[in-house]
Every structure is written in structure tokens, then in C-alpha cells.
Write an enzyme that holds these catalytic residues in place. Structure first.
Site, PDB file in Angstrom:
ATOM      1  CG  ASP A 168      -2.200   1.147   1.264  1.00  0.00           C
ATOM      2  OD1 ASP A 168      -1.798   2.075   0.493  1.00  0.00           O
ATOM      3  OD2 ASP A 168      -2.836   0.946   1.687  1.00  0.00           O
ATOM      4  CB  THR A 241       0.790  -9.373 -10.965  1.00  0.00           C
ATOM      5  OG1 THR A 241       0.393  -7.785 -11.085  1.00  0.00           O
ATOM      6  CG2 THR A 241       1.654 -10.036  -9.970  1.00  0.00           C
TER       7      THR A 241
END
Length: 268
Positions: A168, A241
Site C-alpha cells: 500500500d 501480474t
């Protein structure tokens, strides 16, 4: 990655399980707050996310948590050889999302054990399901605060690597103190990493990447693996990803950082 195994998603159908009032969702699975009130209250670098657990994820949690999962309760020191059933190198991954990249890395390096820590229940179930489906016995899933895991449950010089992918970024300035990669965290991690072990971070938030580079460069226990310093090319072993691909499509710049744990004088 052209030779990478195809790691599909777990089933996405919603779970419809009726529970009595007060009954834990997964009686033998991850607990909501494994460390409880045993440790100090402090600013967290993570924020638990609420999202639906699918039937496939719930099934994986119920079947596989007793075998491949552990709660970060801070009440014991882990014997990593006993946990994995072998003496292979162990890499700690903090924050694995839905686990697709973790499963792919485990499949491509079966002689490396991955201790994957997160607080996201659907992701825990998804990774366990992927590990089971692909026969990946080199993954263990840890539920809870990675700081407590490192500080209370990992022995000194026990880890062969640390991976922190897309943490984050806490973009607001007043929240920067919540970012994981800080001098205090690196000092703790250094005590648990073997000399020469690699710390590998990746982020698509450029200001955070610059802060990571600055903090790692300044820390005496780590050295940049790049001869000329700066960011590293994405290594072959870190899969591209879907999340990263979406960011690249939007023009985001992804930066990798690869640093080594420097031996202390008495270890040279």
C-alpha cells in the site's frame, strides 16, 4: 514470461454457508486478530479489506488451513524446517494479494520455500487453493501482522530473502508514516535475514519507489545489487501480474529494488 506455468484463478462463485450467531466463519482457519491484545498498539502499514469469500476459497481454507496455514499470534518461534518439512531456503513474502504471482514463483522454484503473509482472507483461500491444485508443497500462508511475525516468531538469520511487492503506497502525505519500508522495519528485517539475503521490493507508485530507494541506500545493513545504484530491471523470477499489467497500460512506471543484506564485521 514465455515458459511460465499457467496459474489459473480459483473458482469465483460466492459461498452460501449458514452459520449460527457468534460461530466463527472458519473454526479451524485464520482468526480475525491472531495476536489479540498481547502486543502494543501502533500505526499499521496494512488495512484489512472486506470482500466476499468464494465457495472455492472457503473450501480451501477449511481443508488446507490446518495443514498449510498459521496464525501470527506472536506466542512462539517458528521452526522453519519443521514448518516446511525440509531444510530448503525460506523467503518471506509480505502482502501477496490473491496469490497468483506467489503460486507461479513457487512452481518455478520448487526448492525454495515461500512463507507468504497477508491479512486478506479471500487471498489466503485463493493461494491455498492454487497451491493444492498445482501440488505446491513449498508454500505456507501466514495470517496477521508481518511485523509481529518477524519480531516474535522468526529466529535471527533464519530467512534467505524478503519480498514486498506492491505494498500500500499510502499516497497522502499525512499517511506516509504508515508505509512499510521505513528504517525501523529494515533494521528488524536485517536481524532475521542471513548475510547475503536479498530484499526485493516493487511498486508502481513512483514517489514511494523513490522513498524506498532512499531508505535502503541509507541503511547500513543493506547494499544495492546494482553496480551503478538505482532501480533494478524486473527479474525473470517476478511474474508480470494482472495488476501490474493494468498499471502499465495506464502509463504507470513499475520500479524494482534489489538489495543485499550486508554481513556484520563478525560474520565476514
Amino acid at each position: 514470461m514465455s515458459d511460465s506455468p499457467n496459474i489459473p484463478d480459483a473458482p469465483t462463485e460466492p459461498a452460501h454457508r449458514t452459520r449460527a450467531k457468534g460461530e466463527p466463519r472458519f473454526p479451524d482457519g485464520p482468526t480475525p486478530d491472531p495476536a489479540g491484545s498481547h502486543f502494543e498498539r501502533r500505526i499499521r502499514s496494512f488495512q484489512p479489506r472486506r470482500s466476499r469469500v468464494t465457495a472455492g476459497q472457503a473450501d480451501a481454507l477449511e481443508r488446507l488451513w490446518p495443514k498449510w496455514g498459521l496464525d501470527i499470534d506472536g506466542q512462539r518461534t517458528l521452526d522453519l524446517a519443521e514448518l516446511f518439512g525440509n531444510d530448503n531456503p525460506v523467503v518471506l513474502e509480505i502482502g501477496f494479494g490473491m496469490g497468483e504471482a506467489t503460486a507461479q514463483m513457487a512452481a518455478e522454484a520448487p526448492a525454495t520455500n515461500i512463507l507468504a503473509a497477508d491479512v486478506h482472507t479471500p487471498g489466503q483461500g485463493n493461494l491455498l487453493g492454487l497451491a493444492d491444485h498445482h501440488g505446491l508443497s513449498n508454500i505456507r500462508v501466514a495470517n496477521g501482522d508481518a511485523i509481529i511475525l518477524l519480531r516474535e516468531m522468526i529466529a535471527p538469520d533464519a530467512l534467505d530473502g524478503l519480498r514486498v511487492y506492491f505494498p500500500d503506497p499510502w499516497p497522502k502525505k499525512r499517511h506516509h508514516k504508515r508505509r512499510l519500508i521505513q528504517p525501523e522495519f529494515l533494521s528488524l528485517a536485517a536481524t532475521r535475514l542471513k548475510p547475503g539475503a536479498t530484499v526485493h521490493c516493487a511498486t508502481d507508485w513512483e514517489p514511494y519507489a523513490e522513498q524506498m530507494l532512499e531508505v535502503l541506500d541509507a541503511h547500513p545493513d543493506f547494499e544495492n545489487s546494482q553496480p551503478d545504484g538505482g532501480f533494478a530491471p524486473r527479474p525473470e523470477f517476478r511474474p508480470l501480474t494482472r495488476f501490474e499489467g493494468q498499471g502499465l497500460d495506464k502509463g504507470h512506471v513499475v520500479n524494482d529494488l534489489l538489495f543485499r543484506r550486508v554481513p556484520h564485521e563478525d560474520q565476514r
